[in-house]
Design a protein around this motif. Sequence first.
Motif, PDB file in Angstrom:
ATOM      1  N   LEU A  39       0.808  -1.214   0.000  1.00  0.00           N
ATOM      2  CA  LEU A  39       0.000   0.000   0.000  1.00  0.00           C
ATOM      3  C   LEU A  39       0.844   1.268   0.000  1.00  0.00           C
ATOM      4  O   LEU A  39       0.344   2.355  -0.299  1.00  0.00           O
ATOM      5  CB  LEU A  39      -0.936   0.015   1.210  1.00  0.00           C
ATOM      6  CG  LEU A  39      -2.051  -1.034   1.233  1.00  0.00           C
ATOM      7  CD1 LEU A  39      -2.790  -0.985   2.561  1.00  0.00           C
ATOM      8  CD2 LEU A  39      -3.023  -0.822   0.086  1.00  0.00           C
ATOM      9  N   GLY A  40       2.110   1.147   0.386  1.00  0.00           N
ATOM     10  CA  GLY A  40       2.962   2.331   0.470  1.00  0.00           C
ATOM     11  C   GLY A  40       2.683   3.166   1.689  1.00  0.00           C
ATOM     12  O   GLY A  40       2.879   4.387   1.674  1.00  0.00           O
ATOM     13  N   HIS A  41       2.242   2.515   2.785  1.00  0.00           N
ATOM     14  CA  HIS A  41       1.977   3.233   4.030  1.00  0.00           C
ATOM     15  C   HIS A  41       3.284   3.478   4.774  1.00  0.00           C
ATOM     16  O   HIS A  41       4.082   2.550   4.966  1.00  0.00           O
ATOM     17  CB  HIS A  41       1.046   2.430   4.934  1.00  0.00           C
ATOM     18  CG  HIS A  41      -0.390   2.462   4.513  1.00  0.00           C
ATOM     19  ND1 HIS A  41      -1.327   1.547   4.946  1.00  0.00           N
ATOM     20  CD2 HIS A  41      -1.053   3.316   3.688  1.00  0.00           C
ATOM     21  CE1 HIS A  41      -2.498   1.822   4.410  1.00  0.00           C
ATOM     22  NE2 HIS A  41      -2.361   2.902   3.655  1.00  0.00           N
ATOM     23  N   ALA A  42       3.502   4.696   5.211  1.00  0.00           N
ATOM     24  CA  ALA A  42       4.688   5.005   5.993  1.00  0.00           C
ATOM     25  C   ALA A  42       4.553   4.507   7.426  1.00  0.00           C
ATOM     26  O   ALA A  42       5.538   4.177   8.077  1.00  0.00           O
ATOM     27  CB  ALA A  42       4.947   6.514   5.979  1.00  0.00           C
ATOM     28  N   ASN A  43       3.317   4.435   7.917  1.00  0.00           N
ATOM     29  CA  ASN A  43       3.061   4.071   9.309  1.00  0.00           C
ATOM     30  C   ASN A  43       2.252   2.778   9.364  1.00  0.00           C
ATOM     31  O   ASN A  43       1.214   2.655   8.702  1.00  0.00           O
ATOM     32  CB  ASN A  43       2.291   5.207  10.003  1.00  0.00           C
ATOM     33  CG  ASN A  43       2.257   5.047  11.514  1.00  0.00           C
ATOM     34  OD1 ASN A  43       2.155   3.942  12.031  1.00  0.00           O
ATOM     35  ND2 ASN A  43       2.345   6.165  12.219  1.00  0.00           N
ATOM     36  N   LEU A  44       2.712   1.822  10.142  1.00  0.00           N
ATOM     37  CA  LEU A  44       2.004   0.542  10.254  1.00  0.00           C
ATOM     38  C   LEU A  44       0.612   0.725  10.848  1.00  0.00           C
ATOM     39  O   LEU A  44      -0.306  -0.042  10.543  1.00  0.00           O
ATOM     40  CB  LEU A  44       2.823  -0.433  11.113  1.00  0.00           C
ATOM     41  CG  LEU A  44       2.226  -1.836  11.291  1.00  0.00           C
ATOM     42  CD1 LEU A  44       2.096  -2.553   9.952  1.00  0.00           C
ATOM     43  CD2 LEU A  44       3.078  -2.657  12.253  1.00  0.00           C
ATOM     44  N   ASN A  45       0.434   1.741  11.713  1.00  0.00           N
ATOM     45  CA  ASN A  45      -0.879   1.965  12.319  1.00  0.00           C
ATOM     46  C   ASN A  45      -1.947   2.235  11.266  1.00  0.00           C
ATOM     47  O   ASN A  45      -3.117   1.891  11.444  1.00  0.00           O
ATOM     48  CB  ASN A  45      -0.819   3.139  13.299  1.00  0.00           C
ATOM     49  CG  ASN A  45      -0.018   2.807  14.544  1.00  0.00           C
ATOM     50  OD1 ASN A  45       0.103   1.650  14.918  1.00  0.00           O
ATOM     51  ND2 ASN A  45       0.544   3.816  15.176  1.00  0.00           N
ATOM     52  N   THR A  46      -1.554   2.869  10.160  1.00  0.00           N
ATOM     53  CA  THR A  46      -2.503   3.126   9.080  1.00  0.00           C
ATOM     54  C   THR A  46      -2.990   1.818   8.483  1.00  0.00           C
ATOM     55  O   THR A  46      -4.191   1.645   8.218  1.00  0.00           O
ATOM     56  CB  THR A  46      -1.843   3.985   7.984  1.00  0.00           C
ATOM     57  OG1 THR A  46      -1.278   5.152   8.575  1.00  0.00           O
ATOM     58  CG2 THR A  46      -2.858   4.394   6.921  1.00  0.00           C
ATOM     59  N   THR A  47      -2.080   0.876   8.287  1.00  0.00           N
ATOM     60  CA  THR A  47      -2.455  -0.424   7.734  1.00  0.00           C
ATOM     61  C   THR A  47      -3.252  -1.236   8.750  1.00  0.00           C
ATOM     62  O   THR A  47      -4.215  -1.921   8.385  1.00  0.00           O
ATOM     63  CB  THR A  47      -1.197  -1.210   7.326  1.00  0.00           C
ATOM     64  OG1 THR A  47      -0.305  -0.345   6.616  1.00  0.00           O
ATOM     65  CG2 THR A  47      -1.550  -2.386   6.443  1.00  0.00           C
ATOM     66  N   ALA A  48      -2.848  -1.154  10.011  1.00  0.00           N
ATOM     67  CA  ALA A  48      -3.510  -1.933  11.060  1.00  0.00           C
ATOM     68  C   ALA A  48      -4.971  -1.554  11.216  1.00  0.00           C
ATOM     69  O   ALA A  48      -5.762  -2.338  11.758  1.00  0.00           O
ATOM     70  CB  ALA A  48      -2.779  -1.746  12.384  1.00  0.00           C
ATOM     71  N   PHE A  49      -5.351  -0.387  10.734  1.00  0.00           N
ATOM     72  CA  PHE A  49      -6.757   0.040  10.836  1.00  0.00           C
ATOM     73  C   PHE A  49      -7.676  -0.936  10.114  1.00  0.00           C
ATOM     74  O   PHE A  49      -8.851  -1.073  10.473  1.00  0.00           O
ATOM     75  CB  PHE A  49      -6.901   1.446  10.251  1.00  0.00           C
ATOM     76  CG  PHE A  49      -8.259   2.060  10.461  1.00  0.00           C
ATOM     77  CD1 PHE A  49      -8.661   2.473  11.718  1.00  0.00           C
ATOM     78  CD2 PHE A  49      -9.148   2.191   9.408  1.00  0.00           C
ATOM     79  CE1 PHE A  49      -9.916   3.031  11.921  1.00  0.00           C
ATOM     80  CE2 PHE A  49     -10.404   2.758   9.595  1.00  0.00           C
ATOM     81  CZ  PHE A  49     -10.784   3.174  10.856  1.00  0.00           C
ATOM     82  N   TYR A  50      -7.148  -1.624   9.090  1.00  0.00           N
ATOM     83  CA  TYR A  50      -7.984  -2.565   8.339  1.00  0.00           C
ATOM     84  C   TYR A  50      -8.375  -3.783   9.163  1.00  0.00           C
ATOM     85  O   TYR A  50      -9.276  -4.530   8.780  1.00  0.00           O
ATOM     86  CB  TYR A  50      -7.271  -2.997   7.056  1.00  0.00           C
ATOM     87  CG  TYR A  50      -7.188  -1.893   6.038  1.00  0.00           C
ATOM     88  CD1 TYR A  50      -8.321  -1.459   5.347  1.00  0.00           C
ATOM     89  CD2 TYR A  50      -5.983  -1.252   5.772  1.00  0.00           C
ATOM     90  CE1 TYR A  50      -8.258  -0.425   4.445  1.00  0.00           C
ATOM     91  CE2 TYR A  50      -5.904  -0.216   4.848  1.00  0.00           C
ATOM     92  CZ  TYR A  50      -7.049   0.188   4.196  1.00  0.00           C
ATOM     93  OH  TYR A  50      -6.976   1.223   3.297  1.00  0.00           O
ATOM     94  N   LEU A  51      -7.714  -3.989  10.295  1.00  0.00           N
ATOM     95  CA  LEU A  51      -8.116  -5.086  11.180  1.00  0.00           C
ATOM     96  C   LEU A  51      -9.544  -4.891  11.678  1.00  0.00           C
ATOM     97  O   LEU A  51     -10.236  -5.856  12.002  1.00  0.00           O
ATOM     98  CB  LEU A  51      -7.154  -5.183  12.369  1.00  0.00           C
ATOM     99  CG  LEU A  51      -5.751  -5.735  12.067  1.00  0.00           C
ATOM    100  CD1 LEU A  51      -4.833  -5.505  13.244  1.00  0.00           C
ATOM    101  CD2 LEU A  51      -5.834  -7.209  11.717  1.00  0.00           C
ATOM    102  N   GLN A  52      -9.983  -3.633  11.753  1.00  0.00           N
ATOM    103  CA  GLN A  52     -11.342  -3.347  12.194  1.00  0.00           C
ATOM    104  C   GLN A  52     -12.368  -3.662  11.113  1.00  0.00           C
ATOM    105  O   GLN A  52     -13.556  -3.738  11.390  1.00  0.00           O
ATOM    106  CB  GLN A  52     -11.461  -1.875  12.605  1.00  0.00           C
ATOM    107  CG  GLN A  52     -10.531  -1.471  13.735  1.00  0.00           C
ATOM    108  CD  GLN A  52     -10.737  -0.023  14.132  1.00  0.00           C
ATOM    109  OE1 GLN A  52     -11.860   0.459  14.217  1.00  0.00           O
ATOM    110  NE2 GLN A  52      -9.644   0.679  14.394  1.00  0.00           N
ATOM    111  N   VAL A  53     -11.905  -3.813   9.889  1.00  0.00           N
ATOM    112  CA  VAL A  53     -12.816  -4.032   8.763  1.00  0.00           C
ATOM    113  C   VAL A  53     -12.846  -5.495   8.347  1.00  0.00           C
ATOM    114  O   VAL A  53     -13.832  -5.970   7.780  1.00  0.00           O
ATOM    115  CB  VAL A  53     -12.384  -3.176   7.549  1.00  0.00           C
ATOM    116  CG1 VAL A  53     -13.493  -3.122   6.517  1.00  0.00           C
ATOM    117  CG2 VAL A  53     -12.007  -1.776   7.992  1.00  0.00           C
TER     118      VAL A  53
END
Length: 302
Positions: free
Chosen positions: A261-275
């Motif tokens: 995804l090209g995310h600089a921060n893992l927290n941004t990617t981890a948000f998908y755990l809620q989905v």
Amino acid sequence: MNELIQIGPISPLRQRLLDDMAMRRFGPETQRNYLRDVGRFATWLGRSPHTASAEEVRQFQIDQQQAGVPVPTMNSIVSALRFFFTETLDRPDLARKLIRAKQVRKIPVVLTMAEVKRLLDATRCLKHQAALSVAYGAGLRVAEVSALKVSNIDSKRMLLRVERGKGGRDRNAMLPEGLLLLLRDWWRAGRQQGILYRDGWLFPGQGAAAHISTRQLHRVVVEAAEAADIDKRVGPHTLRHSFATHLLEDGVNIRVIQALLGHANLNTTAFYLQVATKTTRKVTSPLDRLALASPIEEPPDG
């Protein structure tokens, strides 16, 4: 006079801002947004923004909030003004007066795989189907899809080269085999139409000289969703959200998804755990692990 509004020759102040953004390899869309947002402040100020005071910067934010400017829009303006004050004007004292509003992040809309297929099948032409398939199949942002060049396709390594993505960063995105076959179909069709060239845009706009706009891609997604009877609020980024969520549900490591995804921060990617509902369903609750023993019967009196 607002020096950021281009009327006739480019003003020295505007050129300095353009040069500063170019040195940091900001993408075309980011540059347009920063020019627009700094120009918005200059229009409110009524004179060149290099003459602004700290109190005027503060009052501008208050007025924007009272005018009902949405939080994401205001935060984008803050980012543009911080860059302008810090880098172009060398006035960090003004940048410190800018406040980012806290934004409650909503859970993104995600399509099921069946809905994605219906949406792609509902597109009106091969170019649109190929562009939306790139957004979903490679997880690209809409601006990254529109700015792809034919030369960005690396069929030997099965990669898509994303140049100057968000934050001016380059990265490699995945190129699934099915997507490559679809892009080859589009290449043949585009060559016959005389709009695709080896050194040109992968998805041209009205002509071969310019790429398709992000606004046009947004219309394409909305129209395809309507034609496919999908009643969810859908945009190009929905396909990227769906890409990440479906990978997560298939058990792909979150660090790998972050890189794709090209995310600089893992927290941004981890948000998908809620989905990722499928991932949630796979988790076994501690309650189900309890071995509820039957009551021990007392021995009879003998």
